[in-house]
Design a protein around this motif. Structure first.
Motif, mmCIF file in Angstrom:
data_model
loop_
_atom_site.group_PDB
_atom_site.id
_atom_site.type_symbol
_atom_site.label_atom_id
_atom_site.label_comp_id
_atom_site.label_asym_id
_atom_site.label_seq_id
_atom_site.Cartn_x
_atom_site.Cartn_y
_atom_site.Cartn_z
ATOM 1 N N ILE A 187 45.384 40.509 40.876
ATOM 2 C CA ILE A 187 44.757 41.482 41.787
ATOM 3 C C ILE A 187 43.254 41.205 41.868
ATOM 4 O O ILE A 187 42.631 41.420 42.915
ATOM 5 N N PHE A 188 42.679 40.681 40.795
ATOM 6 C CA PHE A 188 41.253 40.319 40.846
ATOM 7 C C PHE A 188 41.038 39.193 41.863
ATOM 8 O O PHE A 188 40.125 39.253 42.699
ATOM 9 N N VAL A 189 41.896 38.184 41.816
ATOM 10 C CA VAL A 189 41.784 37.082 42.783
ATOM 11 C C VAL A 189 41.911 37.639 44.211
ATOM 12 O O VAL A 189 41.107 37.310 45.101
ATOM 13 N N ALA A 190 42.897 38.507 44.418
ATOM 14 C CA ALA A 190 43.108 39.070 45.765
ATOM 15 C C ALA A 190 41.922 39.925 46.195
ATOM 16 O O ALA A 190 41.540 39.925 47.371
ATOM 17 N N ASP A 191 41.337 40.656 45.252
ATOM 18 C CA ASP A 191 40.186 41.501 45.599
ATOM 19 C C ASP A 191 38.990 40.635 46.020
ATOM 20 O O ASP A 191 38.278 40.969 46.970
ATOM 21 N N ASP A 200 33.415 31.659 51.455
ATOM 22 C CA ASP A 200 32.458 31.501 50.344
ATOM 23 C C ASP A 200 33.155 31.733 49.005
ATOM 24 O O ASP A 200 34.129 31.094 48.720
ATOM 25 N N LEU A 201 32.660 32.717 48.240
ATOM 26 C CA LEU A 201 33.275 33.008 46.930
ATOM 27 C C LEU A 201 34.762 33.322 47.064
ATOM 28 O O LEU A 201 35.533 33.128 46.133
ATOM 29 N N GLY A 202 35.150 33.824 48.216
ATOM 30 C CA GLY A 202 36.532 34.272 48.424
ATOM 31 C C GLY A 202 37.446 33.222 49.028
ATOM 32 O O GLY A 202 38.561 33.539 49.453
ATOM 33 N N GLU A 203 37.004 31.985 49.063
ATOM 34 C CA GLU A 203 37.842 30.939 49.659
ATOM 35 C C GLU A 203 38.785 30.344 48.611
ATOM 36 O O GLU A 203 38.331 29.711 47.661
ATOM 37 N N PHE A 204 40.068 30.597 48.776
ATOM 38 C CA PHE A 204 41.075 30.029 47.863
ATOM 39 C C PHE A 204 42.113 29.311 48.699
ATOM 40 O O PHE A 204 42.852 29.951 49.468
ATOM 41 N N LYS A 205 42.186 27.991 48.533
ATOM 42 C CA LYS A 205 43.100 27.206 49.374
ATOM 43 C C LYS A 205 44.565 27.564 49.101
ATOM 44 O O LYS A 205 45.418 27.393 49.959
ATOM 45 N N ASP A 206 44.821 28.065 47.874
ATOM 46 C CA ASP A 206 46.207 28.346 47.481
ATOM 47 C C ASP A 206 46.471 29.854 47.337
ATOM 48 O O ASP A 206 47.251 30.261 46.472
ATOM 49 N N ILE A 207 45.849 30.667 48.186
ATOM 50 C CA ILE A 207 46.046 32.119 48.066
ATOM 51 C C ILE A 207 47.526 32.494 48.247
ATOM 52 O O ILE A 207 47.984 33.513 47.718
ATOM 53 N N ALA A 208 48.284 31.638 48.935
ATOM 54 C CA ALA A 208 49.723 31.903 49.127
ATOM 55 C C ALA A 208 50.489 31.858 47.799
ATOM 56 O O ALA A 208 51.626 32.325 47.720
ATOM 57 N N SER A 209 49.869 31.324 46.749
ATOM 58 C CA SER A 209 50.560 31.248 45.445
ATOM 59 C C SER A 209 50.630 32.587 44.728
ATOM 60 O O SER A 209 51.463 32.768 43.831
ATOM 61 N N ILE A 210 49.730 33.485 45.084
ATOM 62 C CA ILE A 210 49.659 34.776 44.385
ATOM 63 C C ILE A 210 50.902 35.616 44.711
ATOM 64 O O ILE A 210 51.347 35.638 45.853
ATOM 65 N N THR A 211 51.461 36.286 43.702
ATOM 66 C CA THR A 211 52.616 37.162 43.938
ATOM 67 C C THR A 211 52.125 38.604 44.110
ATOM 68 O O THR A 211 50.928 38.864 44.008
#
Ligand SMILES: Nc1nc2c(c(CN[C@H]3C=C[C@H](O)[C@@H]3O)cn2[C@@H]2O[C@H](COP(=O)(O)O)[C@@H](O)[C@H]2O)c(=O)[nH]1
Length: 309
Positions: A187-191, A200-211
């Motif tokens: 949830i921290f990553v998603a937030d 910027d800080l919120g760019e995650f190429k693999d955000i689809a990996s989060i459940t």
């Protein structure tokens, strides 16, 4: 996150008290006509955001404390998010690692201006001290350095959190198997991703990996939609708001089946819409629809005293 997905699927396949009902998933997808309504991060307008490092520090503190509100009938997540935001606006040094390291339960209660002891107050303060100490030791005191160390990978950020901050190691043993849930880490990553809009800080190429984030609201919503079903004994326990022991088969099955059910729901929605649907978005929609003031009347959520959710 592969370990989260595969271990939760193992629980779902071997569960004794909870089952996932694919017909319930199909019915909900039909009802939505294959389109998931968009729920944006901070749809409530309660969080702190200044587009900079203080936001990262705030979100780390928030998700360190993002668990177990229900033992106080009036306390909700919103009080925490808004209370911490208020404290940070009043004093920009309040979440400095040095200050987190010395936090006590009473200090936290006063910071949130809560009139009585918080649920698991001493644990909350201990977890803040742990985060302050870890930030200082490994990341020069700054949550932004922790995020930068993940180099744009959501999976790496979850790994860094669980490696350096023991309080984020949300896992358990179920029928002899290790099961990973990692609610507060994910949830921290998603937030961060949601607050910085994926930039910027919120760019995650693999955000689809989060459940989805296995909390106590979303499982009740899944039960409301007939996606999760329970044994008669467990249904009575839930409907009469009896507590479940942390790590019990029932508790682990509720959480792990929620993760697996949301993965299946996401796959159905993706297939139906032809666009990639993220578990984060499915989670936010389900979560927002299960809040006390939402239109859906969900059954009572499961109650477990825990630091994980
Ligand atoms: N699955 C899931 N669980 C979530 C959240 C959030 C807040 N996320 C922010 C992100 C975007 C929005 O702007 C939200 O504000 C809190 N929780 C969990 O709910 C429970 C508290 O409930 P209640 O007692 O009624 O306040 C507790 O376990 C808490 O950990 C979420 O998004 N997903």
């Amino acid at each position: 996150m592969e370990a989260v997905r595969s271990s939760c699927l193992w629980v779902a396949s071997n569960a004794s008290h909870v089952a996932i009902n694919p017909a319930g998933i199909e019915k909900l997808v039909e009802r939505l006509d294959g389109r998931l309504p968009t729920v944006k991060w901070d749809f409530e307008g309660i969080h702190y955001f200044d587009n900079g490092p203080l936001t990262a520090q705030y979100l780390l503190v928030l998700d360190t404390l993002n668990f177990c509100f229900w033992p106080d009938e009036e306390l909700q997540y919103d009080h925490l998010a808004a209370g911490l935001a208020q404290a940070l606006k009043a004093d920009h040094t309040v979440f400095d690692a040095q200050r987190l390291k010395n936090c006590t339960g009473m200090m936290l209660r006063e910071m949130l201006q809560w009139p009585r002891p918080l649920p698991l107050e001493d644990e909350r303060a201990r977890l803040l001290r742990e985060v302050g100490t870890g930030l200082e030791q490994w990341f020069n005191g700054q949550a932004v350095n922790l995020i930068a160390a993940a180099k744009g990978s959501a999976v790496t950020l979850v790994e860094l959190l669980t490696q350096h901050f023991p309080g984020f190691r949300d896992h358990c043993v179920y029928k002899g198997h290790q099961v990973f849930l990692y609610k507060r880490a994910q949830i921290f990553v998603a937030d961060i991703w949601g607050a910085f809009k994926g930039l910027d800080l919120g760019e995650f190429k693999d955000i689809a990996s989060i459940t989805m984030f296995a909390d106590y609201v979303v499982p009740a919503v899944l039960r409301h939609w007939g996606i999760l079903t329970c044994s008669p004994t467990l249904a009575t326990v839930l409907d009469t708001s009896q507590e479940l022991t942390p790590g019990s088969e029932e508790e682990v099955e509720i959480r792990a089946c929620s993760i697996t059910a949301v993965e299946w729901l996401r796959e159905y929605l993706t297939a139906r819409s032809g666009k990639q649907v993220l578990s984060v978005h499915v989670d936010w929609w389900l979560w927002s629809s299960g809040l006390p003031n939402a239109s859906e009347k969900v059954p009572p959520y499961h109650r477990t005293q825990t630091i994980y959710y």
